[in-house]
Design a protein around this motif. Structure first.
Motif, mmCIF file in Angstrom:
data_model
loop_
_atom_site.group_PDB
_atom_site.id
_atom_site.type_symbol
_atom_site.label_atom_id
_atom_site.label_comp_id
_atom_site.label_asym_id
_atom_site.label_seq_id
_atom_site.Cartn_x
_atom_site.Cartn_y
_atom_site.Cartn_z
ATOM 1 N N GLU A 2 20.801 9.154 -56.234
ATOM 2 C CA GLU A 2 20.208 10.187 -55.391
ATOM 3 C C GLU A 2 19.084 9.602 -54.542
ATOM 4 N N ASN A 3 18.886 10.162 -53.336
ATOM 5 C CA ASN A 3 17.684 9.787 -52.602
ATOM 6 C C ASN A 3 16.589 10.796 -52.924
ATOM 7 N N ASN A 5 15.028 13.013 -51.211
ATOM 8 C CA ASN A 5 15.221 14.386 -50.741
ATOM 9 C C ASN A 5 16.156 15.154 -51.667
ATOM 10 N N GLU A 6 17.198 14.489 -52.160
ATOM 11 C CA GLU A 6 18.126 15.134 -53.088
ATOM 12 C C GLU A 6 17.456 15.413 -54.426
ATOM 13 N N GLY A 10 16.914 19.181 -55.819
ATOM 14 C CA GLY A 10 17.623 19.538 -57.040
ATOM 15 C C GLY A 10 16.774 20.244 -58.076
#
Length: 349
Positions: A2-3, A5-6, A10
Motif C-alpha cells: 500500500e502507499n 494515501n491508501e 483505509g
C-alpha cells in the motif's frame, strides 16, 4: 505494498490526536519505509548486512519522523505519496544514528533488544550503520516521482541535517570523553538542537512541506516548529530515562547516568546543587547500581533540575504551538502536528 494515501484512506475512524496517529499508522508506515532496504546479490550479503539491518529496523519504535513528514506535506495541501522516499530516508538516517550512537556509548539495549553491535559484532554493526546512511540521499535521488529541482532541495536538507547531527554528537561524546563538568544549560541546548532537533523535528517537517509545494513561509514555519518541539522531545527523552520507567523507555533505565550524559537536568544540577561533587563522582564511575543511580536522581530533584527541565520543555512547546497556528492554515494535519507538542511534554504525566 500500500502507499501512504491508501493506508490513511483505509482507516475508518481517522485519529484526532498525535498519540492516536502514531498508534494507528506506525506499523504500516514502518513496513512502507523498510521497502527501501535493498537485498544483496549474494546470500551472505543478506546474512551479514541486509537481513540484520532489516530486522533491526522492524523493531522501529513509533515512526514519528516519517509520520510528521507526511503530516507536513498534507498540511500544505500536498500529495503525501510523493513524500514517501524522503520519509524513508529520514527514518533510515535515524536507524544509522542509533546503531552508531549505541556503539559510541557502549550501550547494551535498544528498544528492549540487545544492541546490534552485541548481536552481530562491532565491525558488522558499523557497516550496517554505514549502509543505512547510504540509503538517505540515494533513496530520494532514485525516486522517479520527484522532479530534479525538488530532489536537489530535499537532498540539500538531508546533507545539512546529517552534518548538524554529527556536530551535536561530537559535542556529546567529546564532553563525556574529556570529563567536562563545566557545561552550561546553554551549551546543552546547542548540542541537543544539533544532535536531535534538526533530524527529529525540523527537517522532516520542512521536507514534507517542500515536497507538498508549501510556500517558503510555510516551510520555515514548520521548520521552526520542528526545532522547538524536537528540542522539547530530547529534553523529555532525557527526563524519561531518569524518572520514567523501564517500560516507558524500552532501554536501559537511567543508562544516561551510567554513560555520564550531559543532559539538561545534569548540567543544571552541576551549576545549582550543593552535592555537585557527589554527582560528578557518580557520573564519572560508569555506575550501574540502581541505588546509586537513584541517589543521583535524588540530588537532581533536590536542586530543582528535574522541574527546571520539564518546565523548559513545556514552555518551548507552548510558544511553538501558537506560532504554528498563526502560520499554517487550519486542517486535520495541522491539528495533529499541534497535538504532537502536547504528546512530547505529556509523556511523563
Amino acid at each position: 505494498m500500500e502507499n501512504i494515501n491508501e493506508i490513511i484512506a483505509g482507516v475508518e475512524n481517522p485519529p484526532t490526536t498525535f498519540e492516536e496517529y502514531l498508534t494507528c499508522y506506525a506499523d504500516k508506515v514502518g513496513a512502507l519505509v523498510n521497502e527501501y532496504i535493498p537485498r544483496g546479490t549474494h546470500p551472505d550479503m543478506d546474512r551479514y548486512l541486509y537481513a540484520p539491518l532489516f530486522d533491526y529496523s522492524q523493531n522501529g519504535g513509533k515512526r514519528h519522523r516519517p509520520l510528521i513528514c507526511f503530516a507536513a506535506c498534507q498540511a500544505v495541501g500536498g500529495d503525501m505519496a510523493r513524500a514517501t522516499s524522503a520519509a524513508a530516508a529520514i527514518e533510515h538516517f535515524h536507524t544509522a544514528a542509533l546503531i552508531h550512537d549505541d556503539i559510541a556509548d557502549e550501550a547494551e539495549l535498544r528498544r528492549g533488544e540487545p544492541c546490534l553491535h552485541l548481536t552481530e559484532g562491532l565491525g558488522l554493526a558499523i557497516n550496517m550503520g554505514d549502509l543505512a546512511l547510504s540509503l538517505v540521499n540515494g533513496t530520494v535521488m532514485n525516486d522517479a516521482n520527484l522532479d530534479d529541482a525538488t530532489k536537489v532541495r530535499v537532498v540539500t536538507e538531508l546533507i545539512n541535517m546529517t552534518r548538524r547531527t554529527i556536530e551535536g554528537q561530537a559535542l556529546d561524546i567529546g564532553w563525556a570523553r574529556d570529563g567536562r563538568y563545566d557545561i552550561t544549560p546553554e551549551d546543552y541546548l546547542v548540542m541537543a538542537t544539533h544532535k536531535t532537533a534538526h533530524y527529529s523535528g525540523a527537517v522532516p517537517l520542512a521536507i514534507g512541506a517542500i515536497i507538498g509545494g508549501g510556500t517558503d513561509a510555510q516551510v520555515e514555519a514548520l521548520r521552526n516548529y520542528g526545532l522547538d518541539t524536537g528540542l522539547a522531545f530530547q529534553i523529555q527523552d532525557d527526563l524519561l530515562n531518569l524518572v520514567g520507567s523501564e517500560e516507558s523507555t524500552k532501554k536501559d533505565f537511567r543508562n544516561d547516568l551510567t554513560e555520564g550524559k550531559r543532559t539538561l537536568v545534569v548540567v543544571h544540577a552541576l551549576q545549582n546543587s550543593p552535592d555537585r561533587d557527589r554527582l560528578i563522582e557518580i557520573l564519572s564511575s560508569k555506575e550501574k547500581d540502581p541505588a546509586v543511580l537513584a541517589e543521583a536522581v535524588a540530588i537532581m530533584e533536590a536542586s530543582g533540575s528535574v522541574d527546571y527541565a520539564r518546565a523548559y520543555a513545556e514552555n518551548l512547546t507552548s510558544i511553538a504551538k501558537n506560532r504554528l497556528i498563526d502560520m499554517v492554515e487550519p486542517s486535520p494535519s495541522r491539528d495533529l502536528l499541534v497535538s504532537m507538542a502536547d504528546w512530547f511534554v505529556n509523556r511523563l504525566k
